[in-house]
Design an enzyme around this catalytic site. Structure first.
Site, short mmCIF file in Angstrom:
data_model
loop_
_atom_site.label_atom_id
_atom_site.label_comp_id
_atom_site.label_asym_id
_atom_site.label_seq_id
_atom_site.Cartn_x
_atom_site.Cartn_y
_atom_site.Cartn_z
N ASP A 8 0.85 -1.19 0.00
CA ASP A 8 0.00 0.00 0.00
C ASP A 8 0.88 1.24 0.00
O ASP A 8 2.03 1.19 -0.46
CB ASP A 8 -0.95 -0.02 1.20
N HIS A 56 -4.17 5.99 3.83
CA HIS A 56 -4.82 4.81 3.25
C HIS A 56 -4.21 3.53 3.81
O HIS A 56 -4.93 2.61 4.23
CB HIS A 56 -4.69 4.84 1.73
N SER A 89 -11.50 -0.93 -0.68
CA SER A 89 -10.17 -0.95 -0.05
C SER A 89 -10.23 -1.49 1.36
O SER A 89 -9.23 -2.03 1.87
CB SER A 89 -9.58 0.47 0.00
#
Length: 757
Positions: free
Chosen positions: A277, A308, A496
C-alpha cells in the site's frame, strides 16, 4: 473459543483425502459437424494465402522482422482447446504463440470464436500451399479436418490491436503487449523502441518487462497519434490504456472521536499479513506494536498514502471499529501486519505501476514467513476479456510459484454504467480472491452490494467475481477506520477496506490450523460465504462476516469435511461423501461443496488463461445405474434389479459405466447460466436430495490440463457440508464412528497462538 471449555464446539473434519480413491470414467462425444467440405475449405484457404502474402509484402521493414505473426481464425464450433489445428501447424511449420477470442460478425448478430496467433515465414506459407495442392487421398484425416475448421488466415487488424480506448482518449500511459519471440525478443524490442522514439516518445518514459515463455510488456506515455502510427507493428498483440490514481478514491464522510482504548500490547502474534500500500503510520498507538514497515519504493511518502495504508492495516487487525462498544479496550490482535510501501511511484508522472509490481515480484519470493497479502489498489478501468494486465499475470504467477494467497479489492466504480462498472485488475486474478463491498439496506437492514463496489463477471478461468464481499460501508452506514489523528477516526467507505478484512481472516485460518495451506483457506472462505441467489455478479459467492471460529465450526446435524489432495491432468478421482448408512436419515438432505484449484496461468492464451482445472460430477446413489437402448432410458438398482438388468442387456440395452449422476442447483444469475465454468479455478455447488435418494454419494473429479500442462499435478482443496435437519441422532459423531480416517481438525485458540512480549 476453546474446545475444552466449550464441549459444544465441534471442529470441522479434516483428512478427507483419505476417502479419495482412483476411478475411471468414459467420456463420450458425438460426431464433429464441420461447416464445409474439404474441397470448399481448401479453395477458401488458398485464396487466404494469396491475400496474406500480398499483405505481408506491404508491411514496412521497420514494422516487422523475418518471422510474421498471422492470425488463424476458427469457426465458432471449435472453441475448445482440443480443436486446436495442430496437424495444420505441424504440416506448415507454423509456431503457435498464443490465442484469444474472435468476435465473428454475422448478418444480424455476432458470435464468439477463437483466433490463434502463429509465427510464419515465406517457406511456411509455401508448405501450406504445397499440402493443399496434393491429392486428397494422401493427406491425413486430421490435416483435412483442420482445414475445414478454418474461417480465415490474415493479419491482425489495427482495431483489434487497440483495446479499451474511449473515443475521446487523446493522451496517456498505455501498455503494449508484444508476442514472445524467444532469442529474437531483443531485436523485436529494439525495433519497437526505435519506432516509439521516432514518434517523439521520450526514451526514459519507456518501461519494459519480459517474462520467460510469456509476452513482452512495454509501458509508455503517448499521444493518440502515436498509437495510430504504430498499431500495425506486426509483433504487437495489443495496446490498452492505463489509468491510475496515486491512491484509490477515498469516500470519506466525516471524522469522529475514537473512543476506544488501544490494546495492552502484552502479546504479539506469529501470524502475518503482508500489505502492499502507501505506507503506514507506525507511531499510531493502535498499530505501533503490531505493524512493521519494510522495504519500500525510493520515493517520499505521501500523506494520502500513509492515511490509506494506516486504515487498511487497522482493518486487518481489528475489522470495522464501530462494532466495538465505546470506551472498551481492544484485545491484542491475533494477526500482525508487515507493511510494504509501494506507492507513490518515484516519478508521479508515471501511471503504469510497473515500479510497484517489480517490488512485489521481488518481495514475495523472499518472505517465506508470509502466506497472505492484501492489495487495495490497482489501475482504474474495467478488465478487458481479450487481454490480461501485467499486474494480474504477475500475481497469478507468484501465487502459483510460491503458494501464496493474494486478496485484492475489486475497485470503486460500481456506480458507473456498464461496462465501466466491471471489476478492475488485478482483482481478476484466478489464483486469489477479488473482494467487493456490501452495506445494509436502510429499509430492512438486509445486506446488499454497496453502490460503488465493482461487479462481475470475471474473466475466463474465474468468471465468478467478486469472489467474496465484506462490509465496506456507504454514506448511511460508513465503516469506521483509524486516522492519522490518533485520537480520531475516519468514517468512510470503499472496497479498499473490505479486502483487508478478508485477508486477516485468511491468515488467521492458516495460523490457527497448521494442516491448512493458502488453497485450503481460499476454499473455506468461499464455502462459508452466503448469497441469497447462491451466486451472482453483485455479491459473487456471497457475504463473509463470520469469525474464524464460526467458519471452522460444525453442528450436530451439519457437518463439514475438508479434502486436500492433488490430481494428474486426465486423472480421475472418486471423492466419497461420508454419509452414514443407517435409518436415522430422514427428510431433505442438503449437500454443498466448494472445490478450489491452483492453476498455472498462461498469458499468451487469454481465453485459455488457466492451464488446469477440475471437472466434477455428483453421484447421489452408488447403486443406481442407467440402462440405455437408443433413446430409451431406465434407472435401475444394481442389486435389487439384477434379473431385470440381465434380461435387458440380452435385448441389447447397455448399462452405464458409472451410477446415475445428478445436476446441482443452477446459478441464478442469467450470465452464469449461459457460460461454462468448466475451466474455472473455483466451483461452488448445492444439492437438495430426499433421504431415500442418497446412499454412499460421491463426487467424481476429472483433472484437465491444456496448453502443454498435461504433465503437471494439480493441487486442489475440496470442502463438503452435509446438513440433515431431521437427523435423529448426532450426525457429527456417527460420521466419525463410521469413517475412522476422518478426524476433527486441530484448532489453536487465540491464547495458544499469541506470544507474550
Amino acid at each position: 473459543m476453546e474446545n475444552k471449555k466449550n464441549p459444544k464446539y465441534l471442529p470441522i473434519l479434516g483428512y478427507g483425502e483419505n476417502l479419495i480413491e482412483p476411478a475411471q470414467k468414459n467420456f463420450g462425444n458425438g460426431p464433429t459437424v464441420f461447416p464445409r467440405t474439404y474441397s470448399e475449405a481448401k479453395a477458401r484457404v488458398k485464396k487466404n494465402i494469396i491475400e496474406l502474402k500480398r499483405d505481408i509484402s506491404q508491411i514496412p521493414r521497420e514494422k516487422k522482422i523475418d518471422e510474421i505473426i498471422v492470425t488463424v481464425r476458427l469457426n465458432e464450433k471449435f472453441l475448445a482447446k482440443s480443436y486446436t489445428p495442430n496437424s495444420l501447424f505441424r504440416e506448415s511449420k507454423f509456431e503457435n504463440v498464443g490465442s484469444r477470442r474472435w468476435i465473428k460478425p454475422l448478418e444480424e448478430t455476432t458470435v464468439i470464436s477463437k483466433m490463434h496467433f502463429v509465427k510464419v515465414n515465406s517457406s511456411s506459407l509455401d508448405a501450406l500451399e504445397d499440402a493443399l495442392s496434393k491429392e486428397e487421398a494422401i493427406l491425413t484425416k486430421s490435416f483435412k479436418n483442420d482445414i475445414r475448421k478454418l474461417e480465415n488466415l490474415s493479419l491482425l487488424k489495427s482495431d483489434e490491436v487497440m483495446q479499451g480506448f474511449e473515443d475521446q482518449w487523446e493522451e496517456g500511459t498505455v501498455e503494449f503487449v508484444l508476442h514472445p519471440f524467444g532469442e529474437k525478443s531483443d531485436k523485436v524490442i529494439e525495433k519497437f523502441k526505435a519506432l516509439l522514439i521516432e514518434n517523439n516518445v521520450l526514451p526514459e518514459k519507456i518501461k519494459i518487462k519480459e517474462y520467460h515463455d510469456g509476452p513482452i510488456f512495454i509501458s509508455a506515455l503517448v499521444k493518440r497519434q502515436v498509437i495510430d502510427n504504430i498499431s500495425d507493428f506486426n509483433p504487437l498483440r495489443t495496446v490498452h490504456p492505463l489509468k491510475v490514481n496515486l491512491f484509490p478514491e477515498l469516500r470519506s464522510f466525516q471524522t469522529d472521536e475514537l473512543s476506544l482504548i488501544p490494546p495492552k500490547g502484552e502479546y504479539t502474534s506469529p501470524i502475518k499479513v503482508g500489505v502492499f500500500d502507501g505506507g503506514v503510520d507506525e507511531s499510531n498507538p493502535y498499530l505501533s506494536k503490531y505493524v512493521k514497515e519494510n522495504e519500500s519504493v525510493p520515493s517520499i511518502p505521501h500523506p494520502s498514502g500513509i492515511q490509506h495504508g494506516t486504515q487498511v492495516a487497522g482493518v486487518v487487525l481489528y475489522g470495522d471499529l464501530n462494532k466495538y462498544e465505546s470506551f472498551s479496550q481492544l484485545s491484542d490482535p491475533v494477526v500482525v501486519v508487515e507493511s510494504f510501501r509501494v506507492l507513490p511511484k518515484s516519478d508521479p508522472r508515471d501511471f503504469d505501476l510497473y515500479e510497484a509490481i517489480d517490488l512485489i515480484e521481488k518481495i514475495v519470493p523472499e518472505r517465506n514467513d508470509i502466506d497472505v497479502y492484501n492489495l487495495s489498489f490497482g489501475p482504474i478501468g474495467p478488465i478487458i476479456d481479450d487481454e490480461i494486465s501485467r499486474f494480474t499475470y504477475a500475481l497469478d504467477t507468484l501465487a502459483w510459484n510460491y503458494r501464496k494467497l493474494f486478496v485484492v479489492a475489486v475497485g470503486n466504480d460500481g456506480h458507473k454504467p456498464a461496462p465501466l462498472n466491471r471489476i478492475q485488475a488485478p482483482a481478476d486474478l484466478v489464483n486469489g480472491l477479488g473482494v467487493g463491498s456490501f452495506t445494509y439496506d436502510y429499509s430492512n437492514m438486509g445486506k446488499k452490494r454497496a453502490f460503488y463496489s465493482c461487479i462481475g463477471a470475471g474473466r475466463e478461468g474465474c468468471k465468478v467475481k467478486p469472489d467474496l464481499v465484506a462490509f465496506g460501508g456507504d454514506d448511511k452506514f460508513p465503516i469506521h477506520l483509524l486516522s492519522l489523528n490518533h485520537k480520531g477516526k475516519e468514517l468512510s467507505a470503499g472496497t479498499s477496506f473490505s479486502s483487508p478484512y478478508i485477508a486477516g481472516k485468511a491468515a488467521e485460518l492458516l495460523g490457527r490450523c497448521k494442516q491448512f495451506n493458502a488453497l485450503s483457506s481460499r476454499a473455506l472462505l468461499i464455502h462459508a460465504a452466503t448469497n441469497p441467489n447462491n451466486v451472482d455478479n453483485d455479491l459473487g459467492y456471497g457475504v463473509l462476516d463470520q469469525s474464524v471460529d464460526e467458519i471452522l465450526n460444525c453442528d450436530e446435524n451439519k457437518v463439514t469435511i475438508v479434502y486436500s489432495a492433488s490430481i494428474n491432468p486426465t486423472g480421475i478421482a472418486k471423492l466419497s461423501i461420508p454419509l452414514p448408512l443407517n435409518s436415522k436419515l430422514k427428510g431433505d438432505i442438503y449437500i454443498s461443496w466448494t472445490i478450489a484449484t491452483l492453476s498455472k496461468a498462461n498469458m499468451l492464451h487469454a481465453e485459455d488463461y488457466t492451464e488446469s482445472a477440475i471437472e466434477h460430477t455428483f453421484y447421489p446413489h452408488h447403486k443406481k445405474y442407467s440402462l440405455k437402448n437408443g433413446k430409451k432410458t431406465k434407472t435401475v438398482h444394481i442389486d435389487n434389479d439384477s434379473e431385470l438388468i440381465n434380461d435387458l442387456i440380452k435385448e441389447g440395452w447397455q448399462l452405464s459405466g458409472q451410477p446415475v449422476s445428478s445436476s446441482p442447483i443452477k446459478y441464478q444469475n442469467e450470465t452464469e447460466k449461459r457460460v461454462e465454468l468448466k475451466w474455472d479455478t473455483v466451483v461452488k455447488n448445492w444439492k437438495v436430495m430426499r433421504n431415500t435418494s442418497l446412499e454412499q454419494p460421491f463426487l467424481l473429479l476429472h483433472g484437465m490440463g491444456r496448453n502443454g500442462s498435461s504433465f503437471e499435478r494439480m493441487d486442489y482443496s475440496a470442502v463438503v457440508t452435509i446438513h440433515a435437519p431431521k437427523y435423529q441422532g448426532n450426525l457429527y459423531e456417527d460420521i466419525l464412528n463410521e469413517y475412522k480416517v476422518l478426524q476433527p481438525i486441530s484448532i489453536r485458540s487465540r491464547n495458544e497462538v499469541l506470544i507474550r512480549v
